[in-house]
Design an enzyme around this catalytic site. Structure first.
Site: not given
Ligand code: SAH
Length: 210
Positions: A45-46, A131
């Protein structure tokens, strides 16, 4: 964050205040610390200040009734913030997409714990597994697209799913990354602006994430 100038907009402050970060983390002790936190499956989580930056940057397009796509929605935290920003008087829609189904299920639980069960049930918040590089065209076009993972280059599929006008906030780059603000004007013309350097989890293939 507002007192130290990390939040400058009253609307963003009000929205962030409505979301309890403790419902979106694994380690409650770190819930109110301005730092990213590991949430499993190679995701984090950011930090709250990054969520605040993203919301402030996208704010001009986050009007009541807007449609928002959050790619890499992870914990669901930012989907909750966006929901509050677009729900004032008109039912907008927030679509969160993540490619880890377990995270999508967990994010729905988190949103329910945070009092947003009704919005999930009536489709004002839609959380899907898939995706995110393909976006989610069936519910677009989107006034706002936020991407929470770094793409090697700007995915044109996502630009196509931006409404006119629309704005995307996306980290781009493989080794060194920066946030790109991508604007589509009312005639469909696209402009890009580099904002600042960041370090995000990559937007990648599901089996490459761990
Ligand atoms: N903004 C979110 C998560 C950030 S981490 C928060 O703050 O909780 C980045 C996220 O991107 C992760 O959950 C990861 O699973 C997702 N991710 C990475 N590649 C992806 C893709 N090709 N399609 C969908 N989600 C993806």
């Amino acid at each position: 964050m507002a007192r130290s100038g990390l939040i400058n907009s009253d609307r963003v402050l009000a929205a962030l205040t409505k979301v309890n970060r403790a419902h979106y983390v694994q380690d409650i002790e770190g819930a109110y610390v301005d730092a990213p936190q590991y949430i499993g499956y190679g995701a984090t989580i950011s930090a709250p200040h990054m969520h605040a930056h993203a919301a402030e940057n996208l704010l001009p397009l986050l009007h009541p009734g807007a449609r928002v796509l959050d790619v890499g929605s992870g914990s669901g935290y930012l989907c909750a913030v966006f929901h509050h920003l677009i729900s004032d008087g008109a039912p907008g829609k927030v679509v969160g997409i993540d490619h880890i189904p377990e995270l999508v299920d967990w994010s729905v639980e988190n949103l329910r714990k945070d009092g947003l069960g009704e919005a999930v049930d009536d489709g004002r918040i839609v959380m899907v597994a898939g995706d995110g590089r393909q976006g989610y065209p069936s519910l677009g076009p989107y006034d706002v697209i936020h991407v929470g993972a770094a793409a090697p280059k700007l995915p044109s599929v996502l630009v196509d799913q931006l409404a006119s006008p629309g704005r995307m906030f996306i980290p781009v780059g493989s080794y060194s990354q920066e946030i790109l603000q991508v604007d589509k004007d009312e005639h469909g013309n696209v402009t890009k602006k580099q904002l600042f350097g960041v370090m995000y989890v990559p937007l990648t293939d599901k089996d490459k994430q761990f």
